[in-house]
Design a protein around this motif. Structure first.
Motif, mmCIF file in Angstrom:
data_model
loop_
_atom_site.group_PDB
_atom_site.id
_atom_site.type_symbol
_atom_site.label_atom_id
_atom_site.label_comp_id
_atom_site.label_asym_id
_atom_site.label_seq_id
_atom_site.Cartn_x
_atom_site.Cartn_y
_atom_site.Cartn_z
ATOM 1 N N SER A 86 62.633 48.517 36.078
ATOM 2 C CA SER A 86 62.612 49.321 37.307
ATOM 3 C C SER A 86 62.521 48.411 38.551
ATOM 4 O O SER A 86 62.853 48.832 39.657
ATOM 5 N N LYS A 87 62.094 47.158 38.346
ATOM 6 C CA LYS A 87 61.950 46.229 39.482
ATOM 7 C C LYS A 87 63.266 45.500 39.793
ATOM 8 O O LYS A 87 63.561 45.183 40.942
ATOM 9 N N GLY A 88 64.038 45.223 38.731
ATOM 10 C CA GLY A 88 65.295 44.489 38.942
ATOM 11 C C GLY A 88 66.006 44.279 37.621
ATOM 12 O O GLY A 88 65.384 44.360 36.563
ATOM 13 N N ASN A 89 67.296 43.998 37.697
ATOM 14 C CA ASN A 89 68.051 43.886 36.439
ATOM 15 C C ASN A 89 68.758 42.535 36.294
ATOM 16 O O ASN A 89 69.728 42.417 35.573
ATOM 17 N N HIS A 90 68.239 41.520 37.016
ATOM 18 C CA HIS A 90 68.935 40.237 37.012
ATOM 19 C C HIS A 90 68.061 39.133 36.405
ATOM 20 O O HIS A 90 66.883 39.003 36.736
ATOM 21 N N LEU A 91 68.668 38.358 35.491
ATOM 22 C CA LEU A 91 67.972 37.229 34.868
ATOM 23 C C LEU A 91 68.809 35.976 35.066
ATOM 24 O O LEU A 91 70.034 36.049 35.195
ATOM 25 N N MET A 92 68.150 34.818 35.007
ATOM 26 C CA MET A 92 68.879 33.554 35.112
ATOM 27 C C MET A 92 68.442 32.627 33.983
ATOM 28 O O MET A 92 67.247 32.521 33.691
ATOM 29 N N ARG A 114 72.169 41.977 34.289
ATOM 30 C CA ARG A 114 73.082 40.960 34.788
ATOM 31 C C ARG A 114 72.440 39.604 34.532
ATOM 32 O O ARG A 114 71.243 39.431 34.803
ATOM 33 N N VAL A 115 73.214 38.686 33.970
ATOM 34 C CA VAL A 115 72.662 37.355 33.668
ATOM 35 C C VAL A 115 73.502 36.291 34.352
ATOM 36 O O VAL A 115 74.734 36.302 34.243
ATOM 37 N N THR A 116 72.864 35.373 35.069
ATOM 38 C CA THR A 116 73.583 34.236 35.654
ATOM 39 C C THR A 116 73.230 32.995 34.855
ATOM 40 O O THR A 116 72.051 32.723 34.607
ATOM 41 N N VAL A 117 74.278 32.281 34.444
ATOM 42 C CA VAL A 117 74.070 31.036 33.690
ATOM 43 C C VAL A 117 74.200 29.875 34.681
ATOM 44 O O VAL A 117 75.236 29.718 35.335
ATOM 45 N N ILE A 118 73.132 29.092 34.790
ATOM 46 C CA ILE A 118 73.080 28.030 35.796
ATOM 47 C C ILE A 118 73.645 26.722 35.233
ATOM 48 O O ILE A 118 73.249 26.296 34.144
ATOM 49 N N PRO A 119 74.545 26.078 35.971
ATOM 50 C CA PRO A 119 75.152 24.830 35.455
ATOM 51 C C PRO A 119 74.178 23.643 35.462
ATOM 52 O O PRO A 119 73.121 23.691 36.096
ATOM 53 N N VAL A 120 74.580 22.605 34.737
ATOM 54 C CA VAL A 120 73.793 21.360 34.693
ATOM 55 C C VAL A 120 74.701 20.206 35.109
ATOM 56 O O VAL A 120 75.922 20.347 35.124
ATOM 57 N N GLU A 134 71.724 31.438 43.531
ATOM 58 C CA GLU A 134 72.047 32.633 42.740
ATOM 59 C C GLU A 134 70.909 33.652 42.681
ATOM 60 O O GLU A 134 71.068 34.731 42.136
ATOM 61 N N VAL A 135 69.741 33.286 43.219
ATOM 62 C CA VAL A 135 68.601 34.211 43.181
ATOM 63 C C VAL A 135 68.909 35.434 44.052
ATOM 64 O O VAL A 135 69.465 35.305 45.143
ATOM 65 N N THR A 136 68.560 36.616 43.566
ATOM 66 C CA THR A 136 68.769 37.844 44.355
ATOM 67 C C THR A 136 67.449 38.634 44.354
ATOM 68 O O THR A 136 66.557 38.334 43.552
ATOM 69 N N PRO A 137 67.341 39.637 45.194
ATOM 70 C CA PRO A 137 66.115 40.455 45.173
ATOM 71 C C PRO A 137 65.927 41.169 43.827
ATOM 72 O O PRO A 137 64.846 41.651 43.514
ATOM 73 N N GLN A 138 67.017 41.240 43.047
ATOM 74 C CA GLN A 138 66.963 41.912 41.728
ATOM 75 C C GLN A 138 66.503 40.970 40.611
ATOM 76 O O GLN A 138 66.321 41.396 39.477
ATOM 77 N N THR A 139 66.352 39.652 40.908
ATOM 78 C CA THR A 139 66.017 38.675 39.858
ATOM 79 C C THR A 139 64.563 38.856 39.412
ATOM 80 O O THR A 139 63.643 38.790 40.240
ATOM 81 N N VAL A 140 64.391 39.070 38.107
ATOM 82 C CA VAL A 140 63.024 39.264 37.593
ATOM 83 C C VAL A 140 62.547 38.086 36.748
ATOM 84 O O VAL A 140 61.352 37.885 36.587
ATOM 85 N N LEU A 141 63.490 37.305 36.190
ATOM 86 C CA LEU A 141 63.082 36.219 35.301
ATOM 87 C C LEU A 141 64.059 35.047 35.374
ATOM 88 O O LEU A 141 65.274 35.240 35.376
#
Ligand code: PLP
Length: 407
Positions: A86-92, A114-120, A134-141
């Motif tokens: 309920s807080k957000g639907n985005h993970l990285m 929604r999942v964002t995969v961060i490059p190395v 890539e952080v958004t207000p929806q990012t929870v983890l």
């Protein structure tokens, strides 16, 4: 046999075996039972819980016992995502995470997250700027591993967690490869959640744990009884937990006693020796920010799998990053994410040393590997030449295709 595959799993320590055997002799109770047998098992489980929380540097935290690192990672990602939907639907997650994290994240995408995969970068270090962008207000983890299992690169977890905390985002770190090998103090690292696994420490397989900072709630991914404060249904694996506790004790004592400096010296000796004796060899992973026992190299014109099999025949266990499944070999997603060319990935091999590794073993491996590599290279180059010749000869015997003029 010379065992240089400690990152895959480690031998069970003799003291761990003894402690588990002694426990199994007299303790068969279910830790949830109210009678004496149950209470005895419960006391043993709770003692390990307190011990591991102290070892992780947060005695006030919560520890959920799981069946290993894979379940701990799944519980962290799915448990937090579902609890905070309920807080957000985005993970990285980073692109070099273990499949336990990457595949759990993929499963969440199917649930609508929604999942964002961060490059190395080329050393396997997470790109902090890309992460922050890539952080958004929806990012929870945000989930970034402490140290990588394939190349050993250690991440700047403190910086990532600081950035996450400033934005009110929870931070999980997979500490399966780092716990017991380098300092894993969850408070210093700023981890809200951390995964560990017993069999990487010299404990039994099938035991692990997820650390949670006090007050953090995950939604259980298993349905059943109210075990582990309702976070993980299922009777606790009391003998496995006792074994993990003993293994954690021994690893930390060894760390304090300088065993890991010895392991690092042996790893450096192996690296220097291989680079001295073998031409066209490259190091994969960070040159310095790396686990003490990990050495991943690429050898030109020498398939990693062929070398692995030849070394196995010669009595030495090593590993490649590739996952061999149903007859086809997948290239290592870690080396791909680091942007290494296909030939370098094909030629990669991982040596991982541990507390049992000796100088004599490293010297023996240094004697064995160079001639085997030379033999494989000769064979591979000969085969490539021969197949090149065969293709040209075949082409010369085929009827020529009609030229444009004759049409
Ligand atoms: N995470 C990392 C970094 C690992 O290296 C591993 C195992 O190789 C796991 C998670 C999975 O742990 P387990 O084998 O206990 O399920």
């Amino acid at each position: 046999m010379i065992y240089l595959d400690y990152n895959a799993t480690s031998p069970v320590r003799p003291d761990v075996r003894q402690r588990m055997a002694a426990f199994l002799e007299g303790n068969f109770g279910n830790p949830s039972s109210l009678h004496a047998a149950g209470r005895q098992a419960r006391a043993a489980v709770e003692a390990v819980r307190a011990q591991i929380l102290a070892a992780l540097g947060d005695p006030t935290g919560q520890l959920i016992f799981t069946s290993g690192g894979t379940e701990a990672d799944n519980l962290a990602l799915k448990g937090i995502a579902r609890a905070l939907r309920s807080k957000g639907n985005h993970l990285m997650v980073s692109s070099v995470e273990h499949h336990a994290v990457l595949h759990a994240a993929e499963a969440l995408v199917k649930e609508g997250f929604r999942v964002t995969v961060i490059p190395v970068d080329r050393y396997g270090t997470v790109d902090l700027q890309a992460l922050e962008k890539e952080v958004t207000p929806q990012t929870v983890l945000i989930s970034v591993m402490h140290a990588n299992n394939e190349v050993g690169t250690i991440q700047s977890v403190e910086e990532i967690s600081r950035m996450a905390r400033e934005r009110g985002i929870l931070f999980h770190t997979d500490a399966v490869q780092s716990f017991g090998k380098i300092d894993v103090n969850v408070r210093r690292l700023g981890a809200d959640l951390a995964s560990i696994s017993s069999h990487k420490l010299g404990g039994p397989k099938g035991a692990g744990a997820l650390y949670l900072r006090q007050g953090i709630r995950v939604q259980s991914i298993l349905h059943g009884g109210p075990h582990e404060h309702g976070f993980r249904a299922g009777t606790e694996n009391a003998p496995g937990i006792v074994g993990m506790g003993a293994a954690a004790d021994l690893s930390l004592a060894e760390k304090a006693g300088g065993v890991l400096q010895r392991v690092e010296r042996l790893r450096d000796r192996l690296q220097a020796g291989l680079f001295e004796k073998i031409p066209e060899i490259e190091l994969n992973g960070h040159p310095t920010h790396r686990l003490p026992g990990t050495l991943n190299v690429s050898l030109k014109d020498c398939h990693g799998e062929t070398l692995l099999m030849a070394l196995d025949l010669a009595g030495t266990c090593v590993s490649t990053g590739s996952a061999c499944s149903s007859g086809s070999t997948e290239p290592s997603h870690v080396l791909v994410a680091m942007g290494l060319p296909a030939a370098r990935i094909e030629g990669s091999i991982r040596f991982s040393l541990g507390w049992g590794t000796t100088e004599v073993e490293i010297e023996e491996v240094l004697q064995k590997v160079p001639p085997i590599v030379e033999r494989i290279r000769k064979g591979q180059r000969h085969w490539e030449e021969r197949s090149g010749e065969a293709i040209s000869s075949l082409k010369s015997r085929l009827p020529r295709p009609p030229s444009a003029d004759s049409q």
